[in-house]
Design an enzyme around this catalytic site. Sequence first.
Site, PDB file in Angstrom:
ATOM      1  N   GLU A 100       0.821  -1.205   0.000  1.00 36.80           N
ATOM      2  CA  GLU A 100       0.000   0.000   0.000  1.00 36.80           C
ATOM      3  C   GLU A 100       0.858   1.260   0.000  1.00 36.80           C
ATOM      4  O   GLU A 100       0.534   2.262  -0.638  1.00 36.80           O
ATOM      5  CB  GLU A 100      -0.923   0.010   1.223  1.00 36.80           C
ATOM      6  CG  GLU A 100      -2.130  -0.897   1.098  1.00 36.80           C
ATOM      7  CD  GLU A 100      -3.068  -0.438   0.008  1.00 36.80           C
ATOM      8  OE1 GLU A 100      -3.952   0.404   0.268  1.00 36.80           O
ATOM      9  OE2 GLU A 100      -2.925  -0.909  -1.136  1.00 36.80           O
ATOM     10  N   THR A 133      -5.803   8.362  -5.634  1.00 39.12           N
ATOM     11  CA  THR A 133      -5.741   8.300  -4.171  1.00 39.12           C
ATOM     12  C   THR A 133      -4.796   9.341  -3.581  1.00 39.12           C
ATOM     13  O   THR A 133      -5.116   9.989  -2.576  1.00 39.12           O
ATOM     14  CB  THR A 133      -5.301   6.892  -3.722  1.00 39.12           C
ATOM     15  OG1 THR A 133      -6.243   5.943  -4.216  1.00 39.12           O
ATOM     16  CG2 THR A 133      -5.249   6.798  -2.208  1.00 39.12           C
TER      17      THR A 133
END
Length: 334
Positions: free
Chosen positions: A155, A208
């Site tokens: 991530e 994001t």
Amino acid sequence: MENNIEEAKQSIISKAPPLGGGGGSASIAVFAPATVANVVCGFDVLGFAVNEPGDEVVMRMTNTPGITISKITGDNGRLPLNPLKNTVSVSVQHYLNSIDRTDVGVDIELHKKMPIGSGLGSSSASTVAGLFAIKTLMGDETDSSTLLPFAMKGEEMACGHGHADNVAPALMGGFVLIRSYEPLDVVRLPHPPGLWCAIVFPDVDVPTREARQIIRNKINMKDAVTQWGNIAGLVSGLFMQDIDLIGRSMQDVLVEPVRSMLIPDFYYMREMAMELGAVSFGISGSGPSVFAFTKNEQTARRVTAKLQQHLTKIGIGSYTYVSTINDKGPRVIG
């Protein structure tokens, strides 16, 4: 993060089978689910897994040490085949390093079965599928939660921040709370069995990294108190299996007011969903996907159909998904 990985390493080494063989079969195919992170008021600390969509990884043991990625499908050429730059291979390498198995050779095929940049944990699903695959091939019988620090490394590469609200539910299944990041402390929460989720992904671009950058760094105490109360109410509703309490607790006064500007007709869609019988409505992760909780499948399908119809009317394509909460997480499919 390094402390979390060291703790996971010690747990894996203490419980893993002796080194020597790979353990398990020579190849494996794994599915890992999409996830809804934040769950409106729980920014970076709440998330849950859904049954669809998700990603698939096919992993094969090879005779040459190291990791290769031979194929990626469903990404329109957006993801790197370079194992040093792909979240799946990077997290798998961290895992192999942790158990001192740099002699192992694996080849990876990644099949994207969900849209990239949807706010549904696309990178998380891929990473978790890869980690679950290598864990199974190595005959590692430790709990899947030990893989969480390695998934967070993926991530960190994908979006610049190693948060766990996508990878934890993808890996563990169900509804999860990240109580703390240092030290890492993840709690699996119960949920009402009759809770349905209606998801709509408008085909617009909300990266994001950019979505995180617009969030305020400072908040006033009044807003913080409101947010704390809503998070506590949501967790209480999950334990009490009170869908109405869950619904009225899902209000975000910190992040949603800013991120909603990136999603076309967000508040109009929320009004539509609530009028159709949804108990809550909000942004999935950083968006642009939105989701609603409902008390039954019929309402969930009605919500997705109407929202998709509206998006089509204003010239925006979309994908829809209807699911209960996925309590299983990743699974072997071949």
